[in-house]
Design a protein around this motif. Structure first.
Motif, PDB file in Angstrom:
ATOM      1  N   LEU A  82     -62.247 -76.645   0.860  1.00 53.46           N
ATOM      2  CA  LEU A  82     -63.640 -76.571   1.299  1.00 53.46           C
ATOM      3  C   LEU A  82     -64.484 -75.772   0.295  1.00 53.46           C
ATOM      4  CD1 LEU A  82     -63.100 -75.752   5.104  1.00 53.46           C
ATOM      5  CD2 LEU A  82     -63.348 -77.985   4.054  1.00 53.46           C
ATOM      6  N   VAL A  83     -63.888 -74.701  -0.229  1.00 55.81           N
ATOM      7  CA  VAL A  83     -64.605 -73.877  -1.214  1.00 55.81           C
ATOM      8  C   VAL A  83     -64.792 -74.651  -2.521  1.00 55.81           C
ATOM      9  CG1 VAL A  83     -64.482 -71.771  -2.594  1.00 55.81           C
ATOM     10  CG2 VAL A  83     -63.793 -71.722  -0.190  1.00 55.81           C
ATOM     11  N   TRP A  84     -63.766 -75.396  -2.906  1.00 56.04           N
ATOM     12  CA  TRP A  84     -63.825 -76.252  -4.101  1.00 56.04           C
ATOM     13  C   TRP A  84     -64.999 -77.225  -3.963  1.00 56.04           C
ATOM     14  CZ3 TRP A  84     -58.657 -78.361  -6.466  1.00 56.04           C
ATOM     15  CH2 TRP A  84     -58.913 -79.188  -7.566  1.00 56.04           C
ATOM     16  N   GLN A  85     -65.095 -77.849  -2.818  1.00 53.94           N
ATOM     17  CA  GLN A  85     -66.189 -78.791  -2.599  1.00 53.94           C
ATOM     18  C   GLN A  85     -67.541 -78.106  -2.702  1.00 53.94           C
ATOM     19  OE1 GLN A  85     -67.288 -79.828   1.288  1.00 53.94           O
ATOM     20  NE2 GLN A  85     -68.012 -81.859   0.762  1.00 53.94           N
ATOM     21  N   ALA A  86     -67.623 -76.903  -2.137  1.00 52.96           N
ATOM     22  CA  ALA A  86     -68.900 -76.184  -2.129  1.00 52.96           C
ATOM     23  C   ALA A  86     -69.256 -75.651  -3.512  1.00 52.96           C
ATOM     24  CB  ALA A  86     -68.830 -75.038  -1.112  1.00 52.96           C
ATOM     25  N   GLY A  87     -68.330 -75.735  -4.453  1.00 53.97           N
ATOM     26  CA  GLY A  87     -68.621 -75.307  -5.813  1.00 53.97           C
ATOM     27  C   GLY A  87     -68.369 -73.830  -6.069  1.00 53.97           C
ATOM     28  N   GLY A  88     -67.597 -73.203  -5.196  1.00 59.10           N
ATOM     29  CA  GLY A  88     -67.356 -71.771  -5.342  1.00 59.10           C
ATOM     30  C   GLY A  88     -66.187 -71.477  -6.269  1.00 59.10           C
ATOM     31  N   PRO A  89     -66.392 -70.679  -7.305  1.00 55.20           N
ATOM     32  CA  PRO A  89     -65.293 -70.332  -8.208  1.00 55.20           C
ATOM     33  C   PRO A  89     -64.489 -69.144  -7.688  1.00 55.20           C
ATOM     34  CG  PRO A  89     -67.358 -69.448  -9.059  1.00 55.20           C
ATOM     35  CD  PRO A  89     -67.680 -70.110  -7.730  1.00 55.20           C
ATOM     36  N   LEU A  90     -63.199 -69.328  -7.473  1.00 51.92           N
ATOM     37  CA  LEU A  90     -62.349 -68.200  -7.083  1.00 51.92           C
ATOM     38  C   LEU A  90     -62.002 -67.361  -8.314  1.00 51.92           C
ATOM     39  CD1 LEU A  90     -59.823 -69.958  -4.645  1.00 51.92           C
ATOM     40  CD2 LEU A  90     -62.033 -68.910  -4.130  1.00 51.92           C
ATOM     41  N   PHE A  91     -61.753 -68.063  -9.401  1.00 51.24           N
ATOM     42  CA  PHE A  91     -61.408 -67.400 -10.664  1.00 51.24           C
ATOM     43  C   PHE A  91     -62.170 -68.092 -11.794  1.00 51.24           C
ATOM     44  CE2 PHE A  91     -57.616 -66.667  -8.089  1.00 51.24           C
ATOM     45  CZ  PHE A  91     -57.256 -65.364  -8.410  1.00 51.24           C
ATOM     46  N   THR A  92     -62.597 -67.309 -12.751  1.00 48.68           N
ATOM     47  CA  THR A  92     -63.091 -67.888 -14.000  1.00 48.68           C
ATOM     48  C   THR A  92     -62.546 -67.028 -15.141  1.00 48.68           C
ATOM     49  OG1 THR A  92     -65.148 -66.697 -13.528  1.00 48.68           O
ATOM     50  CG2 THR A  92     -65.199 -69.068 -13.242  1.00 48.68           C
ATOM     51  N   SER A  94     -63.382 -65.028 -18.473  1.00 50.02           N
ATOM     52  CA  SER A  94     -64.507 -64.414 -19.154  1.00 50.02           C
ATOM     53  C   SER A  94     -63.973 -63.700 -20.394  1.00 50.02           C
ATOM     54  CB  SER A  94     -65.190 -63.436 -18.181  1.00 50.02           C
ATOM     55  OG  SER A  94     -66.166 -62.687 -18.855  1.00 50.02           O
ATOM     56  N   GLY A  95     -64.113 -64.340 -21.531  1.00 51.10           N
ATOM     57  CA  GLY A  95     -63.533 -63.772 -22.757  1.00 51.10           C
ATOM     58  C   GLY A  95     -62.027 -63.670 -22.607  1.00 51.10           C
ATOM     59  N   GLN A  96     -61.502 -62.457 -22.679  1.00 49.32           N
ATOM     60  CA  GLN A  96     -60.059 -62.248 -22.543  1.00 49.32           C
ATOM     61  C   GLN A  96     -59.701 -61.710 -21.154  1.00 49.32           C
ATOM     62  OE1 GLN A  96     -57.545 -63.058 -24.863  1.00 49.32           O
ATOM     63  NE2 GLN A  96     -59.325 -64.169 -25.647  1.00 49.32           N
ATOM     64  N   SER A  97     -60.639 -61.834 -20.223  1.00 49.50           N
ATOM     65  CA  SER A  97     -60.404 -61.294 -18.882  1.00 49.50           C
ATOM     66  C   SER A  97     -60.461 -62.385 -17.829  1.00 49.50           C
ATOM     67  CB  SER A  97     -61.469 -60.244 -18.538  1.00 49.50           C
ATOM     68  OG  SER A  97     -61.357 -59.128 -19.377  1.00 49.50           O
ATOM     69  N   TRP A  98     -59.787 -62.101 -16.721  1.00 53.90           N
ATOM     70  CA  TRP A  98     -59.960 -62.931 -15.534  1.00 53.90           C
ATOM     71  C   TRP A  98     -61.129 -62.365 -14.731  1.00 53.90           C
ATOM     72  CZ3 TRP A  98     -57.883 -67.482 -14.501  1.00 53.90           C
ATOM     73  CH2 TRP A  98     -56.707 -67.848 -15.173  1.00 53.90           C
ATOM     74  N   LYS A  99     -62.046 -63.242 -14.397  1.00 52.91           N
ATOM     75  CA  LYS A  99     -63.102 -62.821 -13.477  1.00 52.91           C
ATOM     76  C   LYS A  99     -62.703 -63.299 -12.090  1.00 52.91           C
ATOM     77  CE  LYS A  99     -68.070 -63.528 -12.675  1.00 52.91           C
ATOM     78  NZ  LYS A  99     -68.305 -62.280 -11.952  1.00 52.91           N
ATOM     79  N   VAL A 100     -62.617 -62.384 -11.160  1.00 53.31           N
ATOM     80  CA  VAL A 100     -62.176 -62.691  -9.798  1.00 53.31           C
ATOM     81  C   VAL A 100     -63.396 -62.762  -8.885  1.00 53.31           C
ATOM     82  CG1 VAL A 100     -60.737 -61.918  -7.874  1.00 53.31           C
ATOM     83  CG2 VAL A 100     -60.000 -61.473 -10.221  1.00 53.31           C
ATOM     84  N   SER A 101     -63.505 -63.873  -8.172  1.00 51.81           N
ATOM     85  CA  SER A 101     -64.654 -64.007  -7.256  1.00 51.81           C
ATOM     86  C   SER A 101     -64.235 -64.769  -5.996  1.00 51.81           C
ATOM     87  CB  SER A 101     -65.821 -64.717  -7.950  1.00 51.81           C
ATOM     88  OG  SER A 101     -65.386 -65.938  -8.543  1.00 51.81           O
ATOM     89  N   ILE A 102     -63.202 -64.246  -5.340  1.00 57.43           N
ATOM     90  CA  ILE A 102     -62.700 -64.871  -4.119  1.00 57.43           C
ATOM     91  C   ILE A 102     -63.802 -64.939  -3.062  1.00 57.43           C
ATOM     92  CG2 ILE A 102     -60.924 -64.750  -2.307  1.00 57.43           C
ATOM     93  CD1 ILE A 102     -59.697 -64.966  -5.117  1.00 57.43           C
ATOM     94  N   ASN A 103     -64.601 -63.890  -3.021  1.00 55.21           N
ATOM     95  CA  ASN A 103     -65.671 -63.831  -2.008  1.00 55.21           C
ATOM     96  C   ASN A 103     -67.019 -64.254  -2.590  1.00 55.21           C
ATOM     97  OD1 ASN A 103     -65.944 -61.638  -3.657  1.00 55.21           O
ATOM     98  ND2 ASN A 103     -66.323 -60.144  -2.026  1.00 55.21           N
ATOM     99  N   ASN A 104     -66.989 -65.271  -3.438  1.00 53.09           N
ATOM    100  CA  ASN A 104     -68.245 -65.769  -4.025  1.00 53.09           C
ATOM    101  C   ASN A 104     -69.161 -66.321  -2.932  1.00 53.09           C
ATOM    102  OD1 ASN A 104     -67.925 -68.818  -3.762  1.00 53.09           O
ATOM    103  ND2 ASN A 104     -65.973 -68.233  -4.698  1.00 53.09           N
ATOM    104  N   PRO A 105     -70.439 -66.505  -3.244  1.00 56.34           N
ATOM    105  CA  PRO A 105     -71.392 -66.929  -2.195  1.00 56.34           C
ATOM    106  C   PRO A 105     -70.993 -68.230  -1.494  1.00 56.34           C
ATOM    107  CG  PRO A 105     -72.576 -66.197  -4.143  1.00 56.34           C
ATOM    108  CD  PRO A 105     -71.126 -66.201  -4.513  1.00 56.34           C
TER     109      PRO A 105
END
Lengths: 227, 98
Positions: A82-92, A94-105
């Motif tokens: 459902l989150v995939w459909q809504a376009g919400g990124p759980l992880f991206t 960013s350079g050499q880091s993992w950006k964590v956004s489990i609770n994205n909008p």
């Protein structure tokens, strides 16, 4: 070779120009619903998430024993679809880091939507693939199931045909995939690719024999709409 | 091409086979494979998985199991998993931003 595969599944097995596996199974999700129950209570099959929530209230008001669906609390792969459909990124990355956004909008939007239905007691919240859950599907206590086509059970009787929703998805739901790696071994989906679990798990494969033949002709499928 | 159907193929020619995309008696002869084929074509290809999905899934399951019995909300659960995931990745030695 790339053109032979559904684009999103190909992207799951490639990194840059390198190909690490061959997509095998996939789990785009749809709305499986009991046409007969919607007809019985004269409720239109929803074509938006808002209509789905309205239908949840109408169905439950029409029959307190009927719920539009079940929210399976321990099925995070389903929620991730459902989150995939809504376009919400759980992880991206960013350079050499993992950006964590489990609770994205978008995740929070999906969570709020289901929380509202849970708080209003308009849906069930039982574990899926458990005996009670199968019973609810069979008895019509649960009228829809948003899931992947592996749930397609065999059957023989004919009945009415449903025209899929007119408000089509632009970014549909997807619940998972599995892939063949070069060894030829079929790999557990999220270990190989980080993909949600449903489509290749052994318990899911047992479904076709467990969805009752008594429901033959009662279930139709539509695409799941965007918000 | 396909003789049995417990999968939904990623291979496009297989999607067009009668077994996958033809009418299914159980579903009132609806060609449900067509619905899923249309759906497949529109899935966002850029969804990115993280390095600790097993931990994320376990934690979401625990949080949501509490939320559905009134201990917090789904939203609270996501916030908790955000934090637990950052902590887990840092412990594993990953560089993490939020």
């Amino acid at each position: 070779m790339k053109d032979q595969f559904v684009p999103w599944t190909w992207k799951q097995v490639t990194l840059g120009n390198a190909v690490y596996a061959i997509p095998q199974d996939s789990g785009p999700m749809g709305l499986f619903y009991r046409e007969d129950i919607f007809k019985k209570y004269n409720i239109s099959v929803p074509t938006t998430w808002a209509q789905y929530a309205d239908a949840a209230a109408k169905l439950h008001a029409a029959d307190p024993n009927v719920y539009i669906t079940d929210f399976p609390p321990r099925q995070p792969g389903w929620f991730t679809g459902l989150v995939w459909q809504a376009g919400g990124p759980l992880f991206t990355i960013s350079g050499q880091s993992w950006k964590v956004s489990i609770n994205n909008p978008q995740s929070q939007q999906v969570a709020s939507y289901w929380q509202d239905l849970i708080s209003r007691k308009l849906i069930k919240t039982e574990p899926d693939f458990a005996n009670a859950w199968f019973h609810d599907l069979q008895s019509g206590a649960v009228a829809t199931w948003i899931t992947a086509p592996v749930a397609s059970p065999p059957g023989s009787r004919e009945s009415g045909v449903l025209v899929p929703s007119s408000k089509m998805l632009r970014r549909p739901l997807v619940s998972g995939a599995s892939h063949l790696c070069p060894s030829g071994r079929r790999v557990k989906p999220f270990m190989a690719t980080g993909v949600a679990l449903r489509t290749s798990s052994s318990r899911l494969r047992s479904i076709p024999s467990r969805l009752p033949s008594s429901l033959s002709g009662s279930i139709a499928i539509s695409r799941v709409w965007m918000r | 091409m396909i003789k049995g159907n417990n999968l939904y193929p990623a291979y496009q020619p297989a999607l067009n086979s009668p077994l996958v995309s033809g009418p299914q008696a159980f579903f009132g002869n609806q060609a449900i494979g067509q619905v899923f084929k249309d759906t497949s074509a529109h899935v966002n290809v850029n969804f990115q998985w993280g390095p600790s999905m097993e931990q994320v899934y376990n934690d979401i399951g625990d949080q949501f199991a509490n939320a559905v019995i009134g201990r917090g909300t789904l939203s609270d659960g996501l916030n908790a998993v955000q934090q637990s995931t950052v902590t887990y990745l840092q412990k594993q030695g990953f560089s993490v931003t939020t």
